[in-house]
Design an enzyme around this catalytic site. Structure first.
Site, PDB file in Angstrom:
ATOM      1  N   CYS B 164       0.810  -1.219   0.000  1.00  0.00           N
ATOM      2  CA  CYS B 164       0.000   0.000   0.000  1.00  0.00           C
ATOM      3  C   CYS B 164       0.841   1.267   0.000  1.00  0.00           C
ATOM      4  O   CYS B 164       0.313   2.376  -0.020  1.00  0.00           O
ATOM      5  CB  CYS B 164      -0.930  -0.027   1.196  1.00  0.00           C
ATOM      6  SG  CYS B 164      -1.901  -1.555   1.180  1.00  0.00           S
ATOM      7  N   HIS B 304      -1.985   8.183   6.155  1.00  0.00           N
ATOM      8  CA  HIS B 304      -2.230   6.872   5.568  1.00  0.00           C
ATOM      9  C   HIS B 304      -3.551   6.314   6.122  1.00  0.00           C
ATOM     10  O   HIS B 304      -4.362   5.768   5.368  1.00  0.00           O
ATOM     11  CB  HIS B 304      -1.074   5.920   5.883  1.00  0.00           C
ATOM     12  CG  HIS B 304      -1.243   4.572   5.264  1.00  0.00           C
ATOM     13  ND1 HIS B 304      -1.239   4.385   3.908  1.00  0.00           N
ATOM     14  CD2 HIS B 304      -1.451   3.342   5.811  1.00  0.00           C
ATOM     15  CE1 HIS B 304      -1.432   3.100   3.640  1.00  0.00           C
ATOM     16  NE2 HIS B 304      -1.563   2.450   4.772  1.00  0.00           N
ATOM     17  N   GLU B 315       0.144   5.886  13.651  1.00  0.00           N
ATOM     18  CA  GLU B 315       0.524   6.974  12.745  1.00  0.00           C
ATOM     19  C   GLU B 315       0.323   8.342  13.409  1.00  0.00           C
ATOM     20  O   GLU B 315       1.186   9.228  13.298  1.00  0.00           O
ATOM     21  CB  GLU B 315      -0.289   6.909  11.450  1.00  0.00           C
ATOM     22  CG  GLU B 315       0.108   8.012  10.480  1.00  0.00           C
ATOM     23  CD  GLU B 315      -0.716   8.013   9.200  1.00  0.00           C
ATOM     24  OE1 GLU B 315      -1.732   7.303   9.141  1.00  0.00           O
ATOM     25  OE2 GLU B 315      -0.324   8.748   8.264  1.00  0.00           O
ATOM     26  N   LYS B 336      -9.085   8.323   2.974  1.00  0.00           N
ATOM     27  CA  LYS B 336      -9.605   6.961   2.746  1.00  0.00           C
ATOM     28  C   LYS B 336     -11.011   6.803   3.331  1.00  0.00           C
ATOM     29  O   LYS B 336     -11.726   5.860   2.982  1.00  0.00           O
ATOM     30  CB  LYS B 336      -8.664   5.907   3.345  1.00  0.00           C
ATOM     31  CG  LYS B 336      -7.366   5.737   2.564  1.00  0.00           C
ATOM     32  CD  LYS B 336      -6.544   4.574   3.078  1.00  0.00           C
ATOM     33  CE  LYS B 336      -5.204   4.448   2.353  1.00  0.00           C
ATOM     34  NZ  LYS B 336      -4.187   5.424   2.862  1.00  0.00           N
ATOM     35  N   HIS B 341      -9.642   2.238   0.378  1.00  0.00           N
ATOM     36  CA  HIS B 341      -8.196   2.051   0.303  1.00  0.00           C
ATOM     37  C   HIS B 341      -7.831   1.504  -1.083  1.00  0.00           C
ATOM     38  O   HIS B 341      -8.137   0.360  -1.408  1.00  0.00           O
ATOM     39  CB  HIS B 341      -7.759   1.083   1.409  1.00  0.00           C
ATOM     40  CG  HIS B 341      -6.278   1.008   1.593  1.00  0.00           C
ATOM     41  ND1 HIS B 341      -5.372   1.565   0.712  1.00  0.00           N
ATOM     42  CD2 HIS B 341      -5.538   0.432   2.583  1.00  0.00           C
ATOM     43  CE1 HIS B 341      -4.152   1.320   1.134  1.00  0.00           C
ATOM     44  NE2 HIS B 341      -4.215   0.646   2.265  1.00  0.00           N
ATOM     45  N   PHE B 402       1.893  -3.182   3.927  1.00  0.00           N
ATOM     46  CA  PHE B 402       2.180  -4.519   4.451  1.00  0.00           C
ATOM     47  C   PHE B 402       3.628  -4.857   4.109  1.00  0.00           C
ATOM     48  O   PHE B 402       4.066  -4.680   2.972  1.00  0.00           O
ATOM     49  CB  PHE B 402       1.278  -5.560   3.772  1.00  0.00           C
ATOM     50  CG  PHE B 402      -0.061  -5.783   4.431  1.00  0.00           C
ATOM     51  CD1 PHE B 402      -0.537  -4.973   5.442  1.00  0.00           C
ATOM     52  CD2 PHE B 402      -0.854  -6.859   4.020  1.00  0.00           C
ATOM     53  CE1 PHE B 402      -1.779  -5.207   6.034  1.00  0.00           C
ATOM     54  CE2 PHE B 402      -2.100  -7.098   4.602  1.00  0.00           C
ATOM     55  CZ  PHE B 402      -2.562  -6.273   5.613  1.00  0.00           C
TER      56      PHE B 402
END
Lengths: 83, 414
Positions: B164, B304, B315, B336, B341, B402
């Site tokens: 991502c 993110h 985050e 998002k 996403h 990931f």
């Protein structure tokens, strides 16, 4: 069940049209795949694979190079299904 | 004496769950719309998949591309090409020597529709029915290859893969191509087309997707106490990057600068972010250092923030850790919440949002935050856009993937 030459031409024209975006009625027997229809080798193999499925025939790789025109392919498919 | 070229953004393109291009996507984002919908198919019943919704493209590619192109490209490449055509036109279709034009377009997952369709064909009809375009369509560099063909980009065509974070990493690499003198113009971004029952089932199996099936538009809710996972989206974002000198010489409209790129890896876990946020902090610090911009000048962060229970707060704490008290004047947006996403497309689309936020001085909203997580220690832009200050301001776009990939891009106004 065998397809007539007209049915093979119509079916092949449909496959070529889907692959290239050319109108099906421009896919005539005298047209050359490479010179007239601008079909590269990868597209030609796609057309062969789809035609094999549609007409239930085998088109050996050695034969593909002899299929210069749409008419050649129609004749070959017609003969192959008769065999 | 040679100096490192400054890199500017001169063109934007996208196709997203909010719109078929950048203007419609941006307007929908400012209006706080959600792109999530119940899927109109039988996957849930047929395959017993626990998630029945996603954020699919607003404008399907078959409404845009001619049939031969649709047949020759995996959806991931179709989206990239659609976005590239818009971005290139938006940049004024610059005249540039192909040897000085690069392309960097990433996908997190690759041509999964093509892969699985070919596997279905093989199992149902046999190996001789597998089409010859299968490999060039499924390879993860297929989108960038088509972009390179489309524009005649010959300085290099690259597809960086980091889940991502891929879309943001692509833009970072493109910046390096211009700075190092390999190219004057680079078309860069990310794309993803993975709303297929297998990845939906697989993400659901890893318990990372929201299961709010009864209310899809409310499902993506970063920083809300009731968040329960991300919403799978799809689409592409593409930017045209250019050396400032090249842009100036042709009188191009400049949206913003990409002034800093920060990259790091967690080296910690295959899916979970490292809990202290150390890797994220190092990426943001590197982007700041690379740009020479002071923390005090950062007024906006596109997070993110995927709407997962653990990830969002790590985050938020990392941002606070990097910016300290300067984080008090940061307008934090988690877009998002609206787009879902986009995986490999996310970092690119969110960079476009950050660029437009600075260009138009409007930070887009975060929707669905009814009850903000009490541990959130930042100023979240909720429901309505927020005006950003005039003058020279900077924004950070964070993208994490990931595997522990962290990318921070620092954008400055012009």
């Amino acid at each position: 069940m065998a397809y007539s030459e007209q049915e093979i031409l119509a079916g092949l024209a449909e496959i070529v049209s889907e692959e290239t975006g050319l109108p099906a009625d421009s896919v005539l027997p005298e047209k050359s795949f490479t010179d007239d229809l601008d079909i590269d080798s990868l597209s030609m193999m796609t057309i062969v694979t789809l035609a094999e499925e549609k007409f239930d025939v085998r088109i050996p790789d050695d034969e593909v190079k002899n299929l210069t025109t749409v008419g050649d392919a129609v004749s070959f498919i017609n003969g192959a299904q008769a065999a | 004496m040679s100096t490192v070229p400054e890199v500017v953004v001169t063109g934007l393109g996208a196709t997203t769950p909010l719109g078929g291009d950048v203007p419609s996507t941006w307007q929908a984002a400012l209006a706080g719309e959600s792109g999530a919908r119940t899927l109109e198919n039988d996957w849930a019943e047929r395959y017993d998949i626990p998630v029945t919704f996603a954020a699919q493209l607003r404008v399907a590619p078959d409404q845009v591309l001619p049939r031969p192109e649709l047949k020759r490209m995996d959806p991931s490449a179709q989206y990239a090409v659609i976005a590239t055509r818009e971005a290139w036109k938006d940049a004024g279709s610059p005249e540039v020597d192909g040897d000085r034009l690069g392309a960097v377009v990433s996908s997190g997952i690759g041509g999964i529709w093509t892969t699985l369709d070919a596997w279905d064909t093989l199992r149902e009809k046999g190996g001789r029915r597998v089409l010859p375009m299968t490999v060039p369509m499924l390879m993860p560099n297929s989108p960038v290859a088509y972009v390179s063909l489309e524009l005649g980009a010959r300085a290099g065509a690259h597809a960086l893969v980091s889940a991502c974070a891929s879309g943001a990493e692509a833009i970072g690499y493109a910046v390096d191509m211009i700075r190092s003198g390999r190219a004057d113009v680079v078309v860069a971004g990310g794309t993803e087309a993975a709303i297929h029952p297998m990845p939906v089932a697989a993400f659901a199996a890893s318990r990372t997707l929201s299961t709010r099936n009864d209310d899809p538009t409310a499902a993506s809710r970063p920083y809300d106490t009731a968040r329960d996972g991300f919403v799978l989206g799809e689409g592409a974002g593409i930017v045209v990057l250019e050396s400032a000198e090249h842009a100036r010489a042709r009188g191009a409209r400049v949206y913003a600068r990409i002034a800093g790129v920060g990259l790091s890896a967690d080296g910690y876990h295959i899916t979970s972010p490292e809990p202290s946020g150390d890797g994220q902090i190092r990426a943001m610090q590197a982007a700041l250092a690379d740009s020479g911009v002071a923390a005090a000048d950062v007024h906006h962060v596109n997070a993110h923030a995927t709407s997962t229970v653990v990830g969002d707060l790590i985050e938020a704490r990392s941002i606070r850790g990097v910016l300290g008290s300067d984080a008090d004047h940061v307008a934090l947006s988690a877009t998002k919440s609206m787009t879902g996403h986009l995986l490999g497309g996310a970092g690119a689309l969110e960079t476009i949002f950050a660029v437009l936020a600075l260009h138009e001085r409007q930070a887009p909203p975060t929707i669905n935050v009814e009850d903000p997580d009490p541990e959130l220690v930042l100023d979240l832009v909720r429901d309505k856009p927020r005006t950003l200050p005039d003058g020279q301001v900077a924004a950070i776009n964070n993208s994490f993937g990931f595997g522990g990939h962290n990318v921070a891009l620092l954008v400055t106004s012009v």
